[in-house]
Design a protein around this motif. Structure first.
Motif, PDB file in Angstrom:
ATOM      1  N   SER A  64      32.760  42.835  43.721  1.00 35.46           N
ATOM      2  CA  SER A  64      31.817  43.614  45.285  1.00 35.46           C
ATOM      3  C   SER A  64      31.436  42.291  46.152  1.00 35.46           C
ATOM      4  CB  SER A  64      30.988  44.420  45.118  1.00 35.46           C
ATOM      5  OG  SER A  64      30.189  44.063  44.254  1.00 35.46           O
ATOM      6  N   LEU A  65      31.065  41.246  45.614  1.00 29.70           N
ATOM      7  CA  LEU A  65      29.966  39.942  46.402  1.00 29.70           C
ATOM      8  C   LEU A  65      31.609  40.041  47.599  1.00 29.70           C
ATOM      9  CD1 LEU A  65      29.083  37.841  44.387  1.00 29.70           C
ATOM     10  CD2 LEU A  65      27.813  39.823  45.531  1.00 29.70           C
ATOM     11  N   ALA A  66      32.904  39.491  47.346  1.00 25.30           N
ATOM     12  CA  ALA A  66      33.509  39.540  48.529  1.00 25.30           C
ATOM     13  C   ALA A  66      33.914  40.279  50.033  1.00 25.30           C
ATOM     14  CB  ALA A  66      35.224  40.054  48.001  1.00 25.30           C
ATOM     15  N   ASN A  67      33.125  41.108  49.099  1.00 19.70           N
ATOM     16  CA  ASN A  67      32.857  42.096  50.834  1.00 19.70           C
ATOM     17  C   ASN A  67      31.384  41.519  51.314  1.00 19.70           C
ATOM     18  OD1 ASN A  67      34.730  43.892  49.978  1.00 19.70           O
ATOM     19  ND2 ASN A  67      33.385  45.171  49.017  1.00 19.70           N
ATOM     20  N   ASP A  68      30.931  41.057  51.010  1.00 22.14           N
ATOM     21  CA  ASP A  68      29.642  40.153  51.527  1.00 22.14           C
ATOM     22  C   ASP A  68      30.091  38.713  51.977  1.00 22.14           C
ATOM     23  OD1 ASP A  68      27.835  42.281  51.023  1.00 22.14           O
ATOM     24  OD2 ASP A  68      27.330  42.000  49.357  1.00 22.14           O
ATOM     25  N   TYR A  69      30.655  37.850  51.963  1.00 20.96           N
ATOM     26  CA  TYR A  69      30.960  36.917  52.866  1.00 20.96           C
ATOM     27  C   TYR A  69      32.505  37.120  52.482  1.00 20.96           C
ATOM     28  CZ  TYR A  69      27.171  35.596  49.823  1.00 20.96           C
ATOM     29  OH  TYR A  69      25.252  36.163  49.056  1.00 20.96           O
ATOM     30  N   ASP A  70      33.067  35.997  52.908  1.00 22.16           N
ATOM     31  CA  ASP A  70      34.531  36.142  53.144  1.00 22.16           C
ATOM     32  C   ASP A  70      35.630  35.704  52.792  1.00 22.16           C
ATOM     33  OD1 ASP A  70      36.603  35.780  54.998  1.00 22.16           O
ATOM     34  OD2 ASP A  70      36.186  34.092  56.416  1.00 22.16           O
ATOM     35  N   ILE A  71      35.341  36.241  51.087  1.00 25.91           N
ATOM     36  CA  ILE A  71      35.770  35.504  50.421  1.00 25.91           C
ATOM     37  C   ILE A  71      37.397  36.808  50.047  1.00 25.91           C
ATOM     38  CG2 ILE A  71      36.123  35.692  47.526  1.00 25.91           C
ATOM     39  CD1 ILE A  71      33.375  34.871  47.812  1.00 25.91           C
ATOM     40  N   HIS A  72      38.643  36.273  50.446  1.00 25.95           N
ATOM     41  CA  HIS A  72      40.205  36.960  49.861  1.00 25.95           C
ATOM     42  C   HIS A  72      40.123  36.909  48.673  1.00 25.95           C
ATOM     43  CE1 HIS A  72      39.825  35.587  53.846  1.00 25.95           C
ATOM     44  NE2 HIS A  72      39.102  36.034  54.123  1.00 25.95           N
ATOM     45  N   ARG A  73      39.625  35.984  47.756  1.00 28.67           N
ATOM     46  CA  ARG A  73      40.741  36.187  46.027  1.00 28.67           C
ATOM     47  C   ARG A  73      39.236  36.614  44.765  1.00 28.67           C
ATOM     48  NH1 ARG A  73      44.418  31.261  46.320  1.00 28.67           N
ATOM     49  NH2 ARG A  73      44.339  31.032  47.584  1.00 28.67           N
ATOM     50  N   ILE A  74      40.207  37.559  44.462  1.00 25.06           N
ATOM     51  CA  ILE A  74      39.749  38.014  43.365  1.00 25.06           C
ATOM     52  C   ILE A  74      40.718  37.693  41.631  1.00 25.06           C
ATOM     53  CG2 ILE A  74      39.713  40.404  42.191  1.00 25.06           C
ATOM     54  CD1 ILE A  74      37.515  39.783  44.264  1.00 25.06           C
ATOM     55  N   HIS A  75      40.229  37.523  41.061  1.00 22.93           N
ATOM     56  CA  HIS A  75      40.618  37.310  39.380  1.00 22.93           C
ATOM     57  C   HIS A  75      40.090  38.508  38.529  1.00 22.93           C
ATOM     58  CE1 HIS A  75      42.503  34.310  36.756  1.00 22.93           C
ATOM     59  NE2 HIS A  75      41.743  34.879  35.765  1.00 22.93           N
ATOM     60  N   HIS A  76      41.784  38.601  38.082  1.00 29.62           N
ATOM     61  CA  HIS A  76      41.133  39.715  37.294  1.00 29.62           C
ATOM     62  C   HIS A  76      41.910  39.071  35.789  1.00 29.62           C
ATOM     63  CE1 HIS A  76      42.682  43.234  40.246  1.00 29.62           C
ATOM     64  NE2 HIS A  76      41.416  42.845  39.563  1.00 29.62           N
ATOM     65  N   THR A  77      40.338  39.231  34.755  1.00 33.25           N
ATOM     66  CA  THR A  77      40.929  38.467  33.398  1.00 33.25           C
ATOM     67  C   THR A  77      41.735  39.988  32.700  1.00 33.25           C
ATOM     68  OG1 THR A  77      38.695  40.347  32.428  1.00 33.25           O
ATOM     69  CG2 THR A  77      38.424  38.199  33.084  1.00 33.25           C
ATOM     70  N   GLU A  78      42.382  39.190  31.713  1.00 30.61           N
ATOM     71  CA  GLU A  78      43.190  40.103  30.904  1.00 30.61           C
ATOM     72  C   GLU A  78      43.395  41.470  30.872  1.00 30.61           C
ATOM     73  OE1 GLU A  78      46.798  38.403  27.982  1.00 30.61           O
ATOM     74  OE2 GLU A  78      44.689  37.798  27.807  1.00 30.61           O
ATOM     75  N   SER A  79      41.428  41.394  29.805  1.00 29.24           N
ATOM     76  CA  SER A  79      41.181  42.535  29.443  1.00 29.24           C
ATOM     77  C   SER A  79      41.277  43.671  30.699  1.00 29.24           C
ATOM     78  CB  SER A  79      40.065  41.999  28.865  1.00 29.24           C
ATOM     79  OG  SER A  79      38.358  41.632  29.936  1.00 29.24           O
ATOM     80  N   PHE A  80      40.727  43.201  31.405  1.00 33.31           N
ATOM     81  CA  PHE A  80      40.492  44.192  33.506  1.00 33.31           C
ATOM     82  C   PHE A  80      41.601  44.241  33.331  1.00 33.31           C
ATOM     83  CE2 PHE A  80      40.820  44.350  37.230  1.00 33.31           C
ATOM     84  CZ  PHE A  80      39.105  45.114  37.327  1.00 33.31           C
TER      85      PHE A  80
END
Length: 204
Positions: A64-80
């Motif tokens: 959710s921090l991506a919404n507070d900063y200009d972050i475009h990249r999200i990583h999903h762990t294998e388990s997630f």
């Protein structure tokens, strides 16, 4: 050949300073992954990095921090990824994941790229042994997702990874095991990756 740096799992002094030096030297993708830290720690690291570099950060936790900063990249762990049943992903971000068995490539077509590990014996996790033979060569049917080699990769292994046909490399232990050499090690790895990409361009 793409070059990615993954954060040291634990917090340490002068970390943000070193991360900024890597960005200034040309680092294009930095994966922010920490163990046993809270959202405040993530925020502190992000806020100590100039905003111009935030789009190059990939978040492993606290998405959710991506919404507070200009972050475009999200990583999903294998388990997630497995718990979410490989559902479709929004198109406004760049998504990455991790696999540990090459057969799983068929299950991650919706991702932009994935780490595959451990390729060699890990520098950062003693006893974490590489899982592929020396003469291995990656064969993929589709251009997506890109497969990034991770695990036990230092300057001496980059040429071997090139021959294995991976789309890029991720560095962790080889960068952070000696923070005083982090910038120099990165620059040497960067030069090797650029030389390989230039050779490919000439061949095509």
């Amino acid at each position: 050949m793409e070059l990615i740096v993954i954060a040291k799992p634990i917090l340490f002094k002068e970390e943000s300073n070193l991360i900024n030096q890597l960005f200034e030297a040309g680092l294009q993708v930095f994966h922010l992954r920490k163990e046993n830290v809270d959202e405040a720690d993530y925020r502190k690291i992000i806020e100590e990095i100039p905003a111009e570099y935030h789009p190059r950060i990939a978040l492993h936790h606290f998405h959710s921090l991506a919404n507070d900063y200009d972050i475009h990249r999200i990583h999903h762990t294998e388990s997630f990824r497995k718990e979410s049943n490989n559902g479709s992903l929004p198109e406004n971000k760049i998504y990455s994941t991790s696999i540990h068995h090459l057969a799983d490539i068929e299950q991650i077509g919706q991702y932009d790229y994935s780490f595959f590990s451990p390729v060699f014996n890990s520098f950062s996790k003693p006893g974490y042994q590489g899982v592929i033979p020396v003469d291995f060569r990656l064969e993929k049917q589709d251009a997506k997702p890109k497969i990034i080699a991770l695990g036990g990769i230092g300057l001496n292994q980059i040429d071997q990874v090139k021959e294995m046909n991976f789309d890029g490399i991720a560095l962790l232990g080889s960068i952070w095991n000696d923070p005083s050499q982090a910038l120099l090690t990165f620059k040497k790895a960067q030069a090797k990756c650029r030389a390989y990409s230039q050779n490919l361009t000439r061949q095509t």
